[in-house]
Design an enzyme around this catalytic site. Structure first.
Site, PDB file in Angstrom:
ATOM      1  N   ARG A   8       0.508 -30.725  50.561  1.00  0.00           N
ATOM      2  CA  ARG A   8       0.078 -31.981  49.945  1.00  0.00           C
ATOM      3  C   ARG A   8      -1.433 -32.180  49.992  1.00  0.00           C
ATOM      4  NH1 ARG A   8       3.654 -35.212  48.313  1.00  0.00           N
ATOM      5  NH2 ARG A   8       2.046 -36.785  48.048  1.00  0.00           N
ATOM      6  N   CYS A  46       5.218 -31.150  53.372  1.00  0.00           N
ATOM      7  CA  CYS A  46       6.367 -31.635  54.144  1.00  0.00           C
ATOM      8  C   CYS A  46       7.276 -32.508  53.283  1.00  0.00           C
ATOM      9  CB  CYS A  46       5.894 -32.499  55.327  1.00  0.00           C
ATOM     10  SG  CYS A  46       5.516 -31.573  56.805  1.00  0.00           S
TER      11      CYS A  46
END
EC number: 2.5.1.7
Length: 421
Positions: free
Chosen positions: A95, A119
């Site tokens: 991310r 994640c």
């Protein structure tokens, strides 16, 4: 597939050193793209898979990246003309790759960044990033899985009020605004120590940022920034994990590099439980023995209790007496580790955003799998005190945020091995 096998029951003793902060080094590496004059050298860089991923992203953007693992250093030379596109191949892995958008917009006035991965905790929306870029004068549209940003008239300083104190959005807006025309105010900004480290780095490069670590950050745009040498702050989440390792085993360890001010909400909870902490200039000594007291925790944006310590703290609370409640307010889906704890005989019930822990659980060794980065560490912590052997798989999560955690625990006296099946 690698697995970590732990035989529980050993008290941890000795000294261990904290690495540089994962959540500081990733934005600081992307901020190195802002330096059009001279390369930057970053030191105290942790040897993590996420660092390699972001280095690959920077390389695709035409920066020269030299990773000196033996020195824990990375040199980034972004003085050449940068490419505008960060492709899905790398961005999908993590991310934090979205953090190249601010520097690219600042340097080039346009950018194409694939929607990020990382994640699987909650939706972690990027709307706040987009809101900030649009306020600075960029036109944004999403197409074919990419974010297209264009500031054809350049970025211009403005006031931006974040709907919630998003760490990533605060970082991205700081980087974009650092080369914008005029003054930018970010209100309801994130206050994490990693935000302060990023602002300090940009200021060392010639930036003009004040207020980092408070609700309101002011960025006065400058014409250009230059490369510098900068040391990454210690990782407060690794430090917290190691403090809990000492407490959960009722051991006595010194965590070199742990900074009380960066983790006040955690250490106060540990003290409330009866854990003895000795704050020293270069770290924190943790000692615990006997029964620990029950406490409730509720995750909140910094300076509240960090969501990144929730699962590790839950492991410790399983070894304490009484009734405990853990409430998660930052991310949804962050109780995925509970099912794995239950395989170890943990007494936990989840009701909405709260997990209720009843009494002291008699943890038993079991085969468990890590569901995310911090859950991986939490399961290892539980394994340190479980009766028998615990085997933890899906270690790709662990390697994203911890350097040689099993080696450090072994050095402190744990019976632990990493095995390649």
């Amino acid at each position: 597939m690698d697995k970590i096998v732990i035989k529980g029951g050993n008290k941890l003793t000795g000294e261990v050193k904290v690495e540089g902060a994962k959540n500081a080094v990733l934005p600081i590496l992307t901020a190195s793209l802002l330096a059009s004059d001279k390369p930057s050298k970053l030191v105290n860089v942790p040897a993590l898979s996420d660092v390699e991923t972001i280095n690959n992203v920077l390389t695709t953007l035409n920066a020269d990246v030299t990773y000196k693992k033996d020195e824990n250093a990375v040199v980034v030379d972004a003085t050449k003309t940068l490419n505008e596109e960060a492709p899905y191949e790398y961005v999908s892995k993590m991310r934090a790759s979205i953090l190249v958008m601010g520097p690219l917009l600042a340097r080039l006035g346009h950018a194409i960044v694939a929607l990020p991965g990382g994640c699987a905790i909650g939706s972690r929306p990027i709307e706040q990033h987009i809101k900030g870029f649009e306020a600075l004068g960029a036109e944004i549209h999403l197409e074919n899985g990419n974010i297209y940003a264009n500031a054809k008239d350049g970025l211009k300083g403005t006031s931006i009020h974040l709907d919630f104190p998003s760490v990533g959005a605060t970082q991205n807006i700081i980087m974009a605004a650092s080369l914008a025309k005029g003054k930018t105010l970010i209100e309801n900004a994130a206050k994490e120590p990693e935000i302060v480290d990023l602002a300090n780095y940009i200021n060392e490069m010639g930036g003009r940022i004040t207020g980092a670590g408070t609700d309101t950050i002011t960025i006065n745009g400058v014409e250009s920034l230059h490369g510098v040498e900068h040391a990454i702050i210690p990782d407060r989440i690794e430090a917290g994990t190691l403090l809990i390792a000492g407490a959960i085993t009722r051991g006595d360890i010194f965590v070199r590099g742990a900074i009380k001010e960066h983790m006040a909400s955690l250490v106060y909870k540990l003290e409330e439980m009866g854990v003895e902490l000795d704050y020293q200039e270069d770290g924190i000594r943790v000692r615990a023995e006997g029964d620990l007291q029950p406490v409730d925790i509720k995750t909140l944006p910094h300076p509240g209790f960090p969501t990144d310590m929730q699962s590790q703290m839950m492991a410790l609370l399983l070894t304490a007496n009484g009734h405990k409640v853990v409430t998660e307010t930052v991310f949804e889906n962050r109780f995925m580790h509970v099912a794995e704890f239950k395989r170890m005989n943990a007494n936990i019930n989840v009701e909405g955003r709260s997990a209720k822990l009843e009494g002291k659980s008699q943890l038993q060794g079991a085969q468990v799998k890590a569901t995310d980065l911090r859950a991986a560490a939490a399961l290892i912590l539980a394994g340190l005190v479980a009766d028998g052997k615990t085997s933890v798989t899906e270690l790709n999560h662990l390697d994203r945020g911890y350097v040689d955690l099993h080696g450090k625990l072994k050095q402190l006296g744990a019976e632990i091995e990493r095995i390649n099946d």
